[in-house]
Motif scaffolding. Structure first.
Motif, PDB file in Angstrom:
ATOM      1  N   GLU A   1      25.570 -22.406  21.789  1.00  0.00           N
ATOM      2  CA  GLU A   1      25.208 -21.077  21.277  1.00  0.00           C
ATOM      3  C   GLU A   1      25.532 -21.073  19.783  1.00  0.00           C
ATOM      4  OE1 GLU A   1      23.554 -18.401  22.491  1.00  0.00           O
ATOM      5  OE2 GLU A   1      23.830 -17.944  20.353  1.00  0.00           O
ATOM      6  N   PRO A   2      24.541 -21.339  18.919  1.00  0.00           N
ATOM      7  CA  PRO A   2      24.829 -21.540  17.492  1.00  0.00           C
ATOM      8  C   PRO A   2      25.468 -20.325  16.833  1.00  0.00           C
ATOM      9  CG  PRO A   2      22.558 -22.147  18.027  1.00  0.00           C
ATOM     10  CD  PRO A   2      23.103 -21.448  19.226  1.00  0.00           C
ATOM     11  N   SER A   3      25.199 -19.134  17.356  1.00  0.00           N
ATOM     12  CA  SER A   3      25.740 -17.933  16.694  1.00  0.00           C
ATOM     13  C   SER A   3      27.261 -17.881  16.800  1.00  0.00           C
ATOM     14  CB  SER A   3      25.131 -16.670  17.304  1.00  0.00           C
ATOM     15  OG  SER A   3      25.595 -16.523  18.637  1.00  0.00           O
ATOM     16  N   LEU A   4      27.841 -18.649  17.738  1.00  0.00           N
ATOM     17  CA  LEU A   4      29.299 -18.658  17.869  1.00  0.00           C
ATOM     18  C   LEU A   4      29.953 -19.672  16.929  1.00  0.00           C
ATOM     19  CD1 LEU A   4      29.632 -18.516  21.775  1.00  0.00           C
ATOM     20  CD2 LEU A   4      29.989 -16.647  20.145  1.00  0.00           C
ATOM     21  N   MET A   5      29.125 -20.469  16.262  1.00  0.00           N
ATOM     22  CA  MET A   5      29.704 -21.555  15.460  1.00  0.00           C
ATOM     23  C   MET A   5      29.667 -21.233  13.967  1.00  0.00           C
ATOM     24  SD  MET A   5      28.293 -24.803  17.660  1.00  0.00           S
ATOM     25  CE  MET A   5      29.131 -26.017  16.646  1.00  0.00           C
ATOM     26  N   SER A   6      30.592 -21.869  13.229  1.00  0.00           N
ATOM     27  CA  SER A   6      30.628 -21.662  11.781  1.00  0.00           C
ATOM     28  C   SER A   6      29.621 -22.611  11.130  1.00  0.00           C
ATOM     29  CB  SER A   6      32.033 -21.949  11.257  1.00  0.00           C
ATOM     30  OG  SER A   6      32.257 -23.348  11.221  1.00  0.00           O
ATOM     31  N   PRO A   7      29.197 -22.296   9.914  1.00  0.00           N
ATOM     32  CA  PRO A   7      28.274 -23.194   9.207  1.00  0.00           C
ATOM     33  C   PRO A   7      28.844 -24.615   9.086  1.00  0.00           C
ATOM     34  CG  PRO A   7      28.480 -21.091   8.042  1.00  0.00           C
ATOM     35  CD  PRO A   7      29.487 -21.077   9.153  1.00  0.00           C
ATOM     36  N   ASP A   8      30.144 -24.738   8.819  1.00  0.00           N
ATOM     37  CA  ASP A   8      30.750 -26.066   8.706  1.00  0.00           C
ATOM     38  C   ASP A   8      30.636 -26.844  10.008  1.00  0.00           C
ATOM     39  OD1 ASP A   8      31.438 -25.545   6.140  1.00  0.00           O
ATOM     40  OD2 ASP A   8      33.583 -25.282   6.511  1.00  0.00           O
ATOM     41  N   GLU A   9      30.856 -26.139  11.105  1.00  0.00           N
ATOM     42  CA  GLU A   9      30.762 -26.803  12.406  1.00  0.00           C
ATOM     43  C   GLU A   9      29.330 -27.276  12.670  1.00  0.00           C
ATOM     44  OE1 GLU A   9      34.368 -24.423  14.759  1.00  0.00           O
ATOM     45  OE2 GLU A   9      32.336 -23.593  14.746  1.00  0.00           O
TER      46      GLU A   9
ATOM     47  N   ALA B   1      11.752 -41.116  21.712  1.00  0.00           N
ATOM     48  CA  ALA B   1      11.158 -39.777  21.614  1.00  0.00           C
ATOM     49  C   ALA B   1      12.159 -38.723  22.109  1.00  0.00           C
ATOM     50  CB  ALA B   1       9.868 -39.725  22.435  1.00  0.00           C
ATOM     51  N   TRP B   2      12.814 -39.049  23.222  1.00  0.00           N
ATOM     52  CA  TRP B   2      13.817 -38.117  23.753  1.00  0.00           C
ATOM     53  C   TRP B   2      14.945 -37.900  22.737  1.00  0.00           C
ATOM     54  CZ3 TRP B   2      19.011 -38.876  24.532  1.00  0.00           C
ATOM     55  CH2 TRP B   2      19.683 -37.843  25.213  1.00  0.00           C
ATOM     56  N   LEU B   3      15.391 -39.009  22.136  1.00  0.00           N
ATOM     57  CA  LEU B   3      16.486 -38.963  21.167  1.00  0.00           C
ATOM     58  C   LEU B   3      16.119 -38.086  19.977  1.00  0.00           C
ATOM     59  CD1 LEU B   3      19.269 -40.318  21.078  1.00  0.00           C
ATOM     60  CD2 LEU B   3      18.215 -42.334  20.073  1.00  0.00           C
ATOM     61  N   ALA B   4      14.860 -38.161  19.576  1.00  0.00           N
ATOM     62  CA  ALA B   4      14.407 -37.371  18.428  1.00  0.00           C
ATOM     63  C   ALA B   4      14.590 -35.886  18.709  1.00  0.00           C
ATOM     64  CB  ALA B   4      12.948 -37.695  18.114  1.00  0.00           C
ATOM     65  N   GLN B   5      14.193 -35.453  19.920  1.00  0.00           N
ATOM     66  CA  GLN B   5      14.342 -34.008  20.177  1.00  0.00           C
ATOM     67  C   GLN B   5      15.774 -33.643  20.534  1.00  0.00           C
ATOM     68  OE1 GLN B   5      14.856 -32.556  23.300  1.00  0.00           O
ATOM     69  NE2 GLN B   5      14.498 -34.380  24.576  1.00  0.00           N
ATOM     70  N   ALA B   6      16.516 -34.575  21.160  1.00  0.00           N
ATOM     71  CA  ALA B   6      17.905 -34.280  21.551  1.00  0.00           C
ATOM     72  C   ALA B   6      18.825 -34.168  20.337  1.00  0.00           C
ATOM     73  CB  ALA B   6      18.422 -35.353  22.504  1.00  0.00           C
ATOM     74  N   THR B   7      18.380 -34.698  19.196  1.00  0.00           N
ATOM     75  CA  THR B   7      19.229 -34.663  18.003  1.00  0.00           C
ATOM     76  C   THR B   7      18.629 -33.773  16.919  1.00  0.00           C
ATOM     77  OG1 THR B   7      18.134 -36.653  17.167  1.00  0.00           O
ATOM     78  CG2 THR B   7      20.155 -36.987  18.437  1.00  0.00           C
ATOM     79  N   GLU B   8      17.670 -32.957  17.299  1.00  0.00           N
ATOM     80  CA  GLU B   8      17.089 -32.025  16.323  1.00  0.00           C
ATOM     81  C   GLU B   8      18.175 -31.101  15.780  1.00  0.00           C
ATOM     82  OE1 GLU B   8      13.814 -29.758  17.897  1.00  0.00           O
ATOM     83  OE2 GLU B   8      12.538 -31.554  17.968  1.00  0.00           O
ATOM     84  N   LYS B   9      17.924 -30.614  14.571  1.00  0.00           N
ATOM     85  CA  LYS B   9      18.894 -29.722  13.922  1.00  0.00           C
ATOM     86  C   LYS B   9      19.152 -28.477  14.788  1.00  0.00           C
ATOM     87  CE  LYS B   9      19.918 -27.869   9.405  1.00  0.00           C
ATOM     88  NZ  LYS B   9      19.363 -27.158   8.275  1.00  0.00           N
ATOM     89  N   VAL B  10      20.419 -28.135  14.922  1.00  0.00           N
ATOM     90  CA  VAL B  10      20.781 -26.904  15.659  1.00  0.00           C
ATOM     91  C   VAL B  10      20.838 -25.755  14.664  1.00  0.00           C
ATOM     92  CG1 VAL B  10      22.533 -25.769  17.065  1.00  0.00           C
ATOM     93  CG2 VAL B  10      22.104 -28.216  17.338  1.00  0.00           C
TER      94      VAL B  10
ATOM     95  N   SER C   1      24.248 -17.825  30.388  1.00  0.00           N
ATOM     96  CA  SER C   1      24.837 -17.563  29.071  1.00  0.00           C
ATOM     97  C   SER C   1      26.340 -17.793  29.115  1.00  0.00           C
ATOM     98  CB  SER C   1      24.495 -16.152  28.584  1.00  0.00           C
ATOM     99  OG  SER C   1      25.096 -15.211  29.437  1.00  0.00           O
ATOM    100  N   GLU C   2      26.969 -17.584  30.268  1.00  0.00           N
ATOM    101  CA  GLU C   2      28.398 -17.909  30.379  1.00  0.00           C
ATOM    102  C   GLU C   2      28.628 -19.397  30.167  1.00  0.00           C
ATOM    103  OE1 GLU C   2      31.365 -16.493  33.685  1.00  0.00           O
ATOM    104  OE2 GLU C   2      31.013 -18.644  34.016  1.00  0.00           O
ATOM    105  N   MET C   3      27.782 -20.218  30.801  1.00  0.00           N
ATOM    106  CA  MET C   3      27.927 -21.672  30.604  1.00  0.00           C
ATOM    107  C   MET C   3      27.794 -22.036  29.126  1.00  0.00           C
ATOM    108  SD  MET C   3      25.575 -23.145  33.701  1.00  0.00           S
ATOM    109  CE  MET C   3      26.030 -22.996  35.441  1.00  0.00           C
ATOM    110  N   ARG C   4      26.840 -21.418  28.439  1.00  0.00           N
ATOM    111  CA  ARG C   4      26.642 -21.710  27.013  1.00  0.00           C
ATOM    112  C   ARG C   4      27.836 -21.242  26.186  1.00  0.00           C
ATOM    113  NH1 ARG C   4      21.402 -22.084  24.780  1.00  0.00           N
ATOM    114  NH2 ARG C   4      21.907 -20.395  23.350  1.00  0.00           N
ATOM    115  N   ASP C   5      28.368 -20.093  26.527  1.00  0.00           N
ATOM    116  CA  ASP C   5      29.557 -19.603  25.832  1.00  0.00           C
ATOM    117  C   ASP C   5      30.727 -20.578  26.012  1.00  0.00           C
ATOM    118  OD1 ASP C   5      31.201 -17.074  24.707  1.00  0.00           O
ATOM    119  OD2 ASP C   5      32.312 -17.963  26.378  1.00  0.00           O
ATOM    120  N   ARG C   6      30.982 -20.968  27.258  1.00  0.00           N
ATOM    121  CA  ARG C   6      32.110 -21.868  27.533  1.00  0.00           C
ATOM    122  C   ARG C   6      31.901 -23.232  26.886  1.00  0.00           C
ATOM    123  NH1 ARG C   6      33.397 -17.251  28.770  1.00  0.00           N
ATOM    124  NH2 ARG C   6      34.259 -16.681  30.814  1.00  0.00           N
ATOM    125  N   PHE C   7      30.672 -23.742  26.997  1.00  0.00           N
ATOM    126  CA  PHE C   7      30.379 -25.048  26.409  1.00  0.00           C
ATOM    127  C   PHE C   7      30.611 -25.004  24.901  1.00  0.00           C
ATOM    128  CE2 PHE C   7      27.720 -28.319  24.513  1.00  0.00           C
ATOM    129  CZ  PHE C   7      27.894 -29.408  25.360  1.00  0.00           C
TER     130      PHE C   7
END
Lengths: 609, 609
Positions: free
Chosen positions: A567-575, A600-609, A436-442
């Motif tokens: 970590e989507p909860s850290l981001m704003s709707p605009d972001e 196929a990979w691209l389809a899942q890698a670009t799914e809505k966050v 979770s630290e990696m996700r926070d920093r990323f």
């Protein structure tokens, strides 16, 4: 199983601690013959190139140190190698500790060491072709402080003792066709002459080979990763320009191309021609950043006036024309397809138990080669897994190479040279499950990246005014990254191009048509590194009711950003909206160009966050 | 009905177009006697003070122009007044159009006019006490370009013809007690001597009277709005400092205070003392920003070495000690109570049909006076209603004064000088119902203000790195404001204090203990002006897990921000939380200090948004 093989990048470990004491001894003898008590050896050629040919690797030949920046001072009783923080460890390993001391190149600079360690009466030689005049002025002041004298030497004493010195490169020069360059040489020369007039100069010495390449629409093959032809040019305010270049690099067709707008002269004729021009009392403009001190000295001694300043070509070159912009868009789509294949392959294979950092580099180069358009990589790919990712300028070698493991991050920073454009992209990929630290920093790095990508700013805004946008979400957690946010990028030229950059030192206004990288990061020592880099084009911002002329960035790079690290909860709707729209654009642009598995990979890698 | 009366601020209209041609003629005669063909008259005294005493208003006496910045060039056949954009209109009204031309002070600068308009052989006089050396160097280059010569004159020719010239002020000097200053003079002198040693100088000329006041813990009453004692000091690396000041300004007690750490000498003795010191070949440090060219010339001519650079005291003075910080907190609470009474009164009375901008200024000064602690206003209050609010440096006069009307905004920028601290605060208030555009713009300005207020940044960060945070929400709508975001503030000294500022030109690192204003704005010409200003203290940011030393701001100013102008839907939850917490702090701190009506007003003005 490694089916890939790279050609543009090698992975040798630097040789370590080879005793080169006979070379040092020979140099000291030569210095004594020349009547000096010391000599300065920078890692530089006569044009301050980022990549230098083997014939200019004097510092490596003498000391064993192969880093891309450094300066040695050889005195009668000691030899010191100054390197920056990136190279402290490598320098200690590479030089013979019995003969050399390693010291700081940046803070404090070598001048500080020289000021306190030289002795009254010391005569310290330097090769005026390998230092800019500003550098010489700083060194002179340091010598003077110690009561020593800085002495220009006519021929480099190392060349006198370096018997097996390689010949200068003879990479063939090719014409950079109008279909890629977008602007004919005579049009460019008209603009340059206007700049020479504005400077109230009589002529301009083009000492940056990138600028020669841009002006005359040629490309070369003399150094690694940048298609530049080693050459100089002299452009008079009125009259025919002269290009100084080894004629063996020119085909008849290329020579014909050049001679439409200029005369071609042998490289060694630069000094005599410049001397004759200066003898008429003319004012000759020099690029302070790349012009060797030898050029200023020559002009002054001949009776002319050197006018040192910012290269007026640099700004012309930095603003890309419509053809170059269309070209770079194509290059980024092509590069994006190769990158998608790589990232998809990586996701499938990363945890196969044998994959290493080098395997990743070789695979990526192969996918780029398979586009059929790759001329070179634009720099050695940085492929840093786990703790290696935290080394900002990491270059994987056979010795540092690591197996990629679950729970790590892999940072891949790479680029391609294509005739229509130069790319540079960094993605950080989760191998297995990130913490979770990696996700926070990323997510903090990503928000900084988006703050630049989404920025709107008035005409005249500099990179310094935007740099902090990329850092704010790291700062709020007490974190930061120790490099600039972005650099300019050339058009089938150097991947690091001035004068604009996004950095607290970036004092050049960002103009429409400039291409800059946007690459904030975060590095946790001995643990992991994160960087997210797109190239951005400066474009007009179309805002209803705007009271000023406003600009914005448009991402050129097209590659998914790893959703598993967000970590989507850290981001704003605009972001999130911006990110999702970007991913739709990536998917729609790249999907038609790749195989089924990648799609196929691209389809899942670009799914809505 | 106006029950208020201001004393620290007056509202006369500048005199208009008075023909002062006899003065101009007398000056030209005097110039001819002195053997020069022209003379330069800056709006400056010998210490580059922001507020100058009447005896130094040579430019106003000669030309009629009373603005706070300007330069005149009087030649044999023409007279030009250079002013900046703020004063173009006022200058045209104030000077006699038959005798004067008005030209640009900033872009292009006067040097550009001089370079093209002077004639070969012209000898242009200047008073070396009224220009810094850098200014003289620029003027010299401009004269040289035209083949003219810049000539220092011994006595100012205007003083020779200005028969009714006022005497220099004799404001009594008082001791700034340790209870306010927090640091004794000998401790400060120890720090200053360390700085002199660091500069490798033998002595320092303190040419900024604010720095004299700070060093010796005194305050004065020589100019408006800033309690500075006009004076110089000379601080040798070793030995006793000398303060050069008119002895009539000193009581016995003050003289005793000064003589504990320094000698006191008559003001006119500065030149002879400095000359004697320089004659020993000493290196004497000068503050490049305030030291008159006359000082450099004097040192050089006597055989010493002037060392021009940034005043080393400025940084010491800018970092407030704990006593000063405690004092400024008290001053801001006191000032906040006065401001709450004012804002509450304004809300009740603004639409009474007779209230004007001047009424608002007088009321505010009265509320501040009623604290019993007000020494002066820290600058003339800016009270701009409707279109007057859009004039950034507006100063209301009897002629410009407007009745406050429904549907307008009123911008009030004001401050108080208290012994324990200097305040500076701007609030923009809705009179009646604001338009949705006003609310949108106000909210964008507020978000920029909060981006600074909430910023967290590493040690070493400069104001330049933060400035864009304040602009981003305006930029995204194609808007901006044409001034810096913030300036340093003194401790019962100048409300505009260097060296730190929040601006793209702010290259000084922000250090804990510095006080800076945070005042983004938006100005719609001929319509309305918005500015929201708090003073901020730089403090440590306490962040768990921080990898660097981090700083942040803490708001000193305590006054409600008009909720009627905020559009909450444009703000993030974090921004609203900050604003609501700030309003709770304002209410809880100020309510106990005010009357019942103000308390009731404060309760609703600080309700949760």
């Amino acid at each position: 199983m490694n089916v890939f093989e790279a050609h543009f990048q090698t992975f040798e470990d630097p040789e370590g601690g080879t005793p080169l004491s006979s070379r040092l001894a020979a140099l000291r003898e030569e210095l004594s013959r020349r009547g000096v008590t010391g000599f300065l050896i920078p890692r530089a050629d006569s044009q301050q190139n980022e990549y230098v040919p083997p014939s200019e690797e004097r510092l490596a030949w003498l000391s064993g140190f192969t880093g891309s920046a450094g300066l040695a001072a050889v005195l009668t009783d000691q030899a010191v190698l100054f390197v920056d923080g990136r190279y402290t460890l490598q320098a200690a390993q590479q030089v013979d500790g019995a003969a050399w001391t390693v010291a700081s190149l940046v803070d404090p600079p070598p001048e500080s060491w020289l000021g306190s360690n030289l002795r009254t009466g010391d005569r310290i030689g330097y090769d005026p072709w390998l230092h800019t005049t500003s550098a010489v002025e700083r060194l002179q002041a340091a010598c003077a402080k110690a009561g020593a004298e800085l002495v220009p030497l006519d021929r480099n004493p190392i060349d006198a003792i370096w018997t097996e010195r390689p010949s200068p490169p003879l990479g063939p020069v090719s014409v950079h066709e109008l279909a890629f360059a977008g602007e004919a040489e005579d049009v460019k020369l008209g603009k340059i002459r206007a700049e020479i007039a504005r400077l109230k100069a009589d002529a301009l010495v083009v000492s940056d080979p990138h600028a020669v390449a841009w002006t005359f629409n040629i490309r070369g093959a003399d150094v690694a990763h940048t298609p530049l032809p080693l050459s100089f040019a002299l452009i008079p305010k009125d009259g025919r320009p002269i290009i100084f270049i080894d004629g063996r690099k020119l085909s008849n067709a290329t020579r014909d191309h050049l001679e439409r707008n200029a005369s071609v002269a042998p490289a060694e004729q630069l000094t005599s021609t410049l001397g004759q021009l200066a003898a008429q009392g003319t004012t000759i403009a020099l690029d302070a950043a790349t012009a060797a001190d030898a050029l200023s000295r020559l002009i002054t001694q001949a009776g002319g006036k050197p006018l040192r300043g910012a290269d007026p070509l640099a700004l012309l070159k930095a603003v890309k024309n419509d053809t170059e912009i269309a070209g770079t868009r194509k290059a980024h789509i092509r590069d994006g397809a190769a990158l998608a294949r790589f990232l998809s392959w990586l996701d499938r294979e990363a945890l196969n138990g044998v994959m290493t950092e080098i395997d990743a580099v070789e695979a990526l180069e192969t996918f780029r080669r398979e586009t059929g358009a790759l001329k070179d990589v634009s720099f050695p790919t940085i492929s840093g897994s786990g703790p290696n990712g935290a080394i900002v300028h990491y270059r994987v070698s056979r010795k540092s190479n690591r197996r990629i493991q679950a729970g790590e991050l892999l940072l891949i920073d790479s680029g391609g040279q294509y005739q229509d454009g130069t790319t540079d992209v960094t993605r950080t990929v989760a191998i297995g499950t990130p913490t979770s630290e990696m996700r926070d920093r990323f997510t903090r790095v990503l928000r900084g990246h988006l703050a630049i990508a989404r920025a709107v700013f008035p005409d005249g805004t500099t990179g310094a005014q935007l740099d902090s946008f990329a850092r704010q979400y790291l700062w709020s957690a007490g974190l930061d990254f120790e490099h600039g946010t972005g650099h300019g990028v050339g058009s089938y030229l150097s991947v690091h191009e001035g004068p604009a950059r996004i950095s607290k030192l970036g004092t050049t206004s960002l103009k429409r048509g400039m291409i800059l990288s946007n690459e904030p990061g975060y590095y946790k020592s001995n643990a992991y590194g994160i960087r997210i880099e797109n190239l951005e084009l400066v474009v007009a911002a179309d805002i209803a009711g705007a009271e000023k002329t406003m600009n914005a960035f448009k991402a050129l790079t097209l590659a998914p950003i790893d959703r598993r690290l967000i970590e989507p909860s850290l981001m704003s709707p605009d972001e999130l909206d911006w990110l999702n729209a970007y991913h739709v654009r990536v998917r729609e642009t790249i999907s038609p160009l790749v195989d089924e598995a990648t799609r196929a990979w691209l389809a899942q890698a670009t799914e809505k966050v």
